[in-house]
Write an enzyme that holds these catalytic residues in place. Structure first.
Site, PDB file in Angstrom:
ATOM      1  N   CYS A 139      -6.869  -6.912   3.625  1.00 43.22           N
ATOM      2  CA  CYS A 139      -8.098  -6.761   4.401  1.00 43.22           C
ATOM      3  C   CYS A 139      -9.288  -7.420   3.706  1.00 43.22           C
ATOM      4  O   CYS A 139     -10.356  -7.591   4.308  1.00 43.22           O
ATOM      5  CB  CYS A 139      -8.389  -5.285   4.661  1.00 43.22           C
ATOM      6  SG  CYS A 139      -8.432  -4.270   3.174  1.00 43.22           S
TER       7      CYS A 139
ATOM      8  N   HIS B 247       0.815  -1.225   0.000  1.00 44.38           N
ATOM      9  CA  HIS B 247       0.000   0.000   0.000  1.00 44.38           C
ATOM     10  C   HIS B 247       0.848   1.274   0.000  1.00 44.38           C
ATOM     11  O   HIS B 247       0.681   2.148  -0.851  1.00 44.38           O
ATOM     12  CB  HIS B 247      -0.944  -0.008   1.197  1.00 44.38           C
ATOM     13  CG  HIS B 247      -1.824  -1.217   1.244  1.00 44.38           C
ATOM     14  ND1 HIS B 247      -2.578  -1.619   0.166  1.00 44.38           N
ATOM     15  CD2 HIS B 247      -2.056  -2.118   2.223  1.00 44.38           C
ATOM     16  CE1 HIS B 247      -3.239  -2.714   0.484  1.00 44.38           C
ATOM     17  NE2 HIS B 247      -2.930  -3.039   1.724  1.00 44.38           N
TER      18      HIS B 247
END
Length: 443
Positions: free
Chosen positions: A42, A10
């Site tokens: 996630c 990320h």
């Protein structure tokens, strides 16, 4: 300008994208161990549970997209060491075995985190798996198809979401954690009690307050049980979700770190070493409720920090505002979110705090439908400064926690919260907004 980037999840993806656009003449070289980038871990539980059918949807970028921006992508390359003084790194091509030295002007370290793996007897048994990256997700899905009894170790967000996904697939699930409550870091007891009842109602076995001591295997070398300090739990598959530690060995002894190895950066994402920047799960962040550095590995923190690396690479331009650790989760019918400190955490930190808990309907009772909502706000006893909040309801009101996150970031008090301007419309809320009510009750 020659920029080297280590790691591309990320924070790395955000930093690289920003740098490629802001510095089109720079030479950006990215070193990534895996053959993919930007995987949204996630979403693993959603993929396991079949909500997300195609795992490709859990990627929001690719090496090919980066190369279209003019970036040199060295995937399947492992960085072996970094010399921050000489501004060089040594890398290994994992496909050919070739090693080489690469020089840089600016180094961006976005190496992320790695699951905590306890050194216990039986940890290497077949069907004991991790939950972090794309390969882990595929292994979990494949092994879960054949498993009947699954044990999940760790009752944080990832563990909780996997438990729900496995239960909905018809598996016999045991949730094990050494704390006495689920989601201990994020919620106080009045909220975790609701979550635990929801799991118990669905037949999930909760083994809380138990410490794993070993794993038992069968003659084939496959796991058959998890042994804790209080008992034995049968399982033909075990998923380890015991938290994460920063992946920062490359810079150990070269930049300032927290005791756990998290890199300390300033408000411009600069480390203590000139021309070395860091972002994401490899870093400590400024935690606004306390004003101190803390390790809070969240994708939201990572993308913000990565974006700020690009903004501040050449000269300090935009400051990092810190974090409240704001997060949310859906457990069966319940929408749950939190920000800042729980009452439990505040007391443990030695703070003198009070709290307000509002239990009310989300809309006026003259409306055809309305739902109960529980909101708890924690604040300093003397100043009234807001430190944290938690919310739970079957209707989705989680954006209220984002609002309270802004309040904490800006140092607001409960007095001020009482009279913040929120709209009223019977379809959505009451004349006194839930957040106003919390402030007024504190006053």
């Amino acid at each position: 300008m020659n920029i080297a980037v280590i790691g591309c999840t990320h924070a790395g993806t955000a930093a690289i994208t920003g740098m490629a656009k802001q510095y089109p003449d720079a030479q950006i070289t990215v070193f990534e161990r895996n053959d993919n980038i930007s995987f949204l871990s996630c979403g693993i539980a959603l993929h396991v549970g079949g909500v997300v059918k195609d795992s490709k949807g859990l990627f929001y970028s690719s090496p090919e997209k980066m190369e279209e921006l003019g970036v040199t992508m060295k995937v399947r390359h492992d960085v072996l060491d970094v010399d921050a003084d000489a501004k060089t790194l040594r890398a290994k091509n994992l496909q050919t075995g070739e090693e080489f030295v690469h020089s840089y002007d600016k180094l961006v370290v976005t190496t992320g985190s790695w699951p905590i793996i306890p050194q216990l007897e039986g940890i290497d048994l077949e069907n004991v798996v991790l939950c972090k990256n794309y390969n882990h997700a595929q292994a979990i899905i494949q092994k879960a198809r054949l498993a009947r009894r699954i044990a999940v170790i760790g009752a944080g967000y990832i563990g909780i979401e996997l438990v729900e996904a496995f239960e909905m697939l018809g598996k016999n699930v045991t949730l094990i954690d050494n704390m006495e409550r689920v989601l201990y870091k994020y919620l106080d007891r009045e909220f975790t009690d609701v979550a635990e009842r929801a799991f118990a109602d669905q037949g999930v076995k909760l083994a809380l307050g138990e410490t794993v001591t070993s794993f038992q295997g069968n003659a084939k070398g496959e796991v058959k049980a998890v042994v804790t300090n209080t008992g034995v739990h049968e399982a033909d598959m075990v998923v380890l979700c015991m938290g994460f530690r920063p992946n920062t060995e490359l810079l150990k002894g070269q930049v300032d770190m927290l005791p756990n190895g998290a890199i300390i950066v300033d408000e411009y994402m600069r480390t203590s070493k000139p021309d070395v920047f860091a972002a994401g799960d490899s870093c400590a962040v400024k935690y606004n409720p306390t004003g101190e550095h803390a390790y809070i590995p969240l994708a939201t923190n990572a993308v913000r920090m990565g974006t700020l690396v690009a903004r501040n690479l050449v000269e300090p331009t935009v400051k990092y505002l810190g974090t409240q650790g704001t997060s949310g989760i859906k457990i069966y019918d319940y929408n749950i979110a939190s920000t800042g400190m729980t009452e439990t955490a505040a007391i443990a930190a030695g703070l003198n705090v009070k709290n307000v808990t509002i239990i009310d309907n989300d809309k006026p009772e003259f409306m055809p439908t309305y739902e109960k909502v529980t909101l708890k706000v924690v604040y300093e006893a003397a100043s009234g400064k807001i430190l944290g909040a938690q919310l739970l309801s079957k209707i989705d009101l989680t954006q209220s926690i984002n609002t309270l996150s802004v309040c904490i970031q800006n140092g607001m008090t409960m007095d001020e919260l009482s009279f913040v301007d929120f709209f009223f419309q019977p379809h959505y809320n009451k004349p006194w907004n839930l957040l106003n009510q919390a402030g007024l009750q504190a006053v």
